[in-house]
Design a protein around this motif. Structure first.
Motif, PDB file in Angstrom:
ATOM      1  N   LYS A  56       0.820  -1.219   0.000  1.00 38.15           N
ATOM      2  CA  LYS A  56       0.000   0.000   0.000  1.00 38.15           C
ATOM      3  C   LYS A  56       0.854   1.270   0.000  1.00 38.15           C
ATOM      4  CE  LYS A  56      -3.954  -2.061   2.249  1.00 38.15           C
ATOM      5  NZ  LYS A  56      -3.431  -3.406   2.234  1.00 38.15           N
ATOM      6  N   TYR A  57       1.984   1.198   0.684  1.00 39.53           N
ATOM      7  CA  TYR A  57       2.871   2.360   0.711  1.00 39.53           C
ATOM      8  C   TYR A  57       3.266   2.766  -0.709  1.00 39.53           C
ATOM      9  CZ  TYR A  57       7.157   5.046   0.904  1.00 39.53           C
ATOM     10  OH  TYR A  57       8.110   6.006   0.683  1.00 39.53           O
ATOM     11  N   LEU A  58       3.705   1.804  -1.494  1.00 43.80           N
ATOM     12  CA  LEU A  58       4.167   2.098  -2.849  1.00 43.80           C
ATOM     13  C   LEU A  58       3.011   2.552  -3.734  1.00 43.80           C
ATOM     14  CD1 LEU A  58       6.935   2.078  -4.171  1.00 43.80           C
ATOM     15  CD2 LEU A  58       6.394  -0.162  -5.109  1.00 43.80           C
ATOM     16  N   MET A  59       1.860   1.908  -3.580  1.00 40.23           N
ATOM     17  CA  MET A  59       0.677   2.290  -4.352  1.00 40.23           C
ATOM     18  C   MET A  59       0.301   3.745  -4.041  1.00 40.23           C
ATOM     19  SD  MET A  59      -3.035   0.364  -4.333  1.00 40.23           S
ATOM     20  CE  MET A  59      -3.231   0.548  -2.563  1.00 40.23           C
ATOM     21  N   ASN A  60       0.304   4.099  -2.767  1.00 44.16           N
ATOM     22  CA  ASN A  60      -0.024   5.473  -2.385  1.00 44.16           C
ATOM     23  C   ASN A  60       1.068   6.452  -2.809  1.00 44.16           C
ATOM     24  OD1 ASN A  60      -2.672   5.609  -0.932  1.00 44.16           O
ATOM     25  ND2 ASN A  60      -1.711   3.922   0.158  1.00 44.16           N
ATOM     26  N   LYS A  61       2.298   5.988  -2.836  1.00 40.88           N
ATOM     27  CA  LYS A  61       3.408   6.842  -3.248  1.00 40.88           C
ATOM     28  C   LYS A  61       3.274   7.249  -4.713  1.00 40.88           C
ATOM     29  CE  LYS A  61       8.465   6.992  -3.298  1.00 40.88           C
ATOM     30  NZ  LYS A  61       9.702   6.249  -2.979  1.00 40.88           N
ATOM     31  N   ILE A  62       2.948   6.309  -5.585  1.00 45.24           N
ATOM     32  CA  ILE A  62       2.808   6.656  -7.006  1.00 45.24           C
ATOM     33  C   ILE A  62       1.594   7.553  -7.221  1.00 45.24           C
ATOM     34  CG2 ILE A  62       1.552   4.571  -7.685  1.00 45.24           C
ATOM     35  CD1 ILE A  62       3.122   4.662 -10.350  1.00 45.24           C
ATOM     36  N   GLU A  92       5.129   1.176 -15.161  1.00 49.77           N
ATOM     37  CA  GLU A  92       6.287   0.285 -15.336  1.00 49.77           C
ATOM     38  C   GLU A  92       7.602   1.046 -15.187  1.00 49.77           C
ATOM     39  OE1 GLU A  92       5.649  -1.582 -19.144  1.00 49.77           O
ATOM     40  OE2 GLU A  92       3.979  -2.773 -18.367  1.00 49.77           O
ATOM     41  N   LYS A  93       7.681   2.207 -15.822  1.00 49.72           N
ATOM     42  CA  LYS A  93       8.902   3.026 -15.752  1.00 49.72           C
ATOM     43  C   LYS A  93       9.157   3.504 -14.324  1.00 49.72           C
ATOM     44  CE  LYS A  93      10.461   7.534 -17.379  1.00 49.72           C
ATOM     45  NZ  LYS A  93      10.058   8.704 -18.175  1.00 49.72           N
ATOM     46  N   TRP A  94       8.113   3.984 -13.666  1.00 54.24           N
ATOM     47  CA  TRP A  94       8.251   4.504 -12.306  1.00 54.24           C
ATOM     48  C   TRP A  94       8.653   3.393 -11.343  1.00 54.24           C
ATOM     49  CZ3 TRP A  94       5.879   3.638  -7.610  1.00 54.24           C
ATOM     50  CH2 TRP A  94       6.160   4.571  -6.615  1.00 54.24           C
ATOM     51  N   GLU A  95       8.026   2.242 -11.472  1.00 54.45           N
ATOM     52  CA  GLU A  95       8.306   1.140 -10.552  1.00 54.45           C
ATOM     53  C   GLU A  95       9.769   0.692 -10.642  1.00 54.45           C
ATOM     54  OE1 GLU A  95       6.380  -3.055  -9.052  1.00 54.45           O
ATOM     55  OE2 GLU A  95       5.930  -2.377 -11.080  1.00 54.45           O
ATOM     56  N   LYS A  96      10.373   0.801 -11.800  1.00 54.96           N
ATOM     57  CA  LYS A  96      11.774   0.419 -11.966  1.00 54.96           C
ATOM     58  C   LYS A  96      12.714   1.295 -11.136  1.00 54.96           C
ATOM     59  CE  LYS A  96      11.286  -1.601 -16.530  1.00 54.96           C
ATOM     60  NZ  LYS A  96      11.537  -1.453 -17.974  1.00 54.96           N
ATOM     61  N   THR A  97      12.238   2.471 -10.745  1.00 56.16           N
ATOM     62  CA  THR A  97      13.067   3.380  -9.936  1.00 56.16           C
ATOM     63  C   THR A  97      12.927   3.114  -8.434  1.00 56.16           C
ATOM     64  OG1 THR A  97      11.406   5.138  -9.704  1.00 56.16           O
ATOM     65  CG2 THR A  97      12.780   5.180 -11.706  1.00 56.16           C
ATOM     66  N   GLN A  98      12.094   2.161  -8.069  1.00 55.41           N
ATOM     67  CA  GLN A  98      11.790   1.895  -6.662  1.00 55.41           C
ATOM     68  C   GLN A  98      12.429   0.592  -6.195  1.00 55.41           C
ATOM     69  OE1 GLN A  98       9.903   4.356  -4.986  1.00 55.41           O
ATOM     70  NE2 GLN A  98      10.338   5.282  -6.974  1.00 55.41           N
ATOM     71  N   LYS A  99      12.830   0.545  -4.926  1.00 50.87           N
ATOM     72  CA  LYS A  99      13.366  -0.690  -4.353  1.00 50.87           C
ATOM     73  C   LYS A  99      12.246  -1.697  -4.109  1.00 50.87           C
ATOM     74  CE  LYS A  99      17.432   1.271  -2.184  1.00 50.87           C
ATOM     75  NZ  LYS A  99      18.167   1.501  -0.939  1.00 50.87           N
ATOM     76  N   LEU A 100      11.134  -1.212  -3.610  1.00 51.57           N
ATOM     77  CA  LEU A 100       9.973  -2.072  -3.389  1.00 51.57           C
ATOM     78  C   LEU A 100       9.240  -2.271  -4.710  1.00 51.57           C
ATOM     79  CD1 LEU A 100       8.575  -0.389  -0.149  1.00 51.57           C
ATOM     80  CD2 LEU A 100       9.954  -2.474  -0.297  1.00 51.57           C
ATOM     81  N   LYS A 101       8.407  -3.282  -4.780  1.00 52.54           N
ATOM     82  CA  LYS A 101       7.637  -3.549  -5.993  1.00 52.54           C
ATOM     83  C   LYS A 101       6.159  -3.629  -5.660  1.00 52.54           C
ATOM     84  CE  LYS A 101      11.259  -3.544  -8.409  1.00 52.54           C
ATOM     85  NZ  LYS A 101      11.591  -2.230  -8.894  1.00 52.54           N
ATOM     86  N   LEU A 102       5.349  -3.191  -6.594  1.00 52.92           N
ATOM     87  CA  LEU A 102       3.904  -3.286  -6.459  1.00 52.92           C
ATOM     88  C   LEU A 102       3.474  -4.743  -6.574  1.00 52.92           C
ATOM     89  CD1 LEU A 102       3.064  -0.384  -8.906  1.00 52.92           C
ATOM     90  CD2 LEU A 102       2.516  -0.363  -6.465  1.00 52.92           C
ATOM     91  N   GLU A 103       2.368  -5.067  -5.944  1.00 57.85           N
ATOM     92  CA  GLU A 103       1.747  -6.372  -6.151  1.00 57.85           C
ATOM     93  C   GLU A 103       1.126  -6.348  -7.552  1.00 57.85           C
ATOM     94  OE1 GLU A 103       1.736  -8.993  -4.109  1.00 57.85           O
ATOM     95  OE2 GLU A 103       2.930  -7.907  -2.613  1.00 57.85           O
ATOM     96  N   PRO A 104       1.013  -7.481  -8.226  1.00 57.32           N
ATOM     97  CA  PRO A 104       0.436  -7.505  -9.580  1.00 57.32           C
ATOM     98  C   PRO A 104      -0.944  -6.843  -9.669  1.00 57.32           C
ATOM     99  CG  PRO A 104       1.449  -9.613  -9.096  1.00 57.32           C
ATOM    100  CD  PRO A 104       1.493  -8.807  -7.815  1.00 57.32           C
ATOM    101  N   GLU A 105      -1.776  -7.076  -8.661  1.00 60.87           N
ATOM    102  CA  GLU A 105      -3.120  -6.493  -8.637  1.00 60.87           C
ATOM    103  C   GLU A 105      -3.064  -4.961  -8.545  1.00 60.87           C
ATOM    104  OE1 GLU A 105      -7.225  -8.007  -6.577  1.00 60.87           O
ATOM    105  OE2 GLU A 105      -5.404  -8.023  -5.359  1.00 60.87           O
ATOM    106  N   GLU A 106      -2.148  -4.457  -7.763  1.00 56.42           N
ATOM    107  CA  GLU A 106      -1.972  -3.005  -7.632  1.00 56.42           C
ATOM    108  C   GLU A 106      -1.460  -2.415  -8.945  1.00 56.42           C
ATOM    109  OE1 GLU A 106      -0.645  -3.014  -2.932  1.00 56.42           O
ATOM    110  OE2 GLU A 106       0.867  -3.236  -4.490  1.00 56.42           O
TER     111      GLU A 106
END
Length: 103
Positions: A3-9, A32-46
């Motif tokens: 949820k942290y990452l989902m809310n962050k984006i 996809e581009k934004w997530e590559k810059t993050q250490k954590l990863k979104l869940e597939p559903e998110e």
């Protein structure tokens, strides 16, 4: 769930006009581009909910309701009349009930 990452984006899109424009133009590519810059990863559903601008699913997954509404309004403003968007947002939120906001 991340949820942290989902809310962050969602926050990034809300607070950065260039990010909002890029997201609105190509949401899947932006995520996809934004997530590559993050250490954590979104869940597939998110990831899928963000890529498809599915605010009902994002709410059900625990996105913060205040930032989610700003995000929803910003990314759908040119596609759906505001009255219709408000109605649909409320209906989808009601269907999800009160999601867990724990990370």
């Amino acid at each position: 769930m991340s949820k942290y990452l989902m809310n962050k984006i969602i926050h990034v899109v809300n607070m950065n006009q260039d990010a909002e424009k890029e997201y609105r133009a190509k949401p899947r590519e932006f995520v996809e581009k934004w997530e590559k810059t993050q250490k954590l990863k979104l869940e597939p559903e998110e990831r899928e909910a963000l890529a498809t601008k599915d605010y009902g699913k994002l709410y059900a997954l625990g996105a913060h309701p205040f930032t989610l509404w700003s995000f929803t309004e910003a990314v759908w403003v040119d596609e759906v009349p505001r009255e219709q968007l408000v109605k649909d947002y409320k209906e989808k939120a009601a269907q999800a009930g009160y999601p867990s906001f724990k990370s």
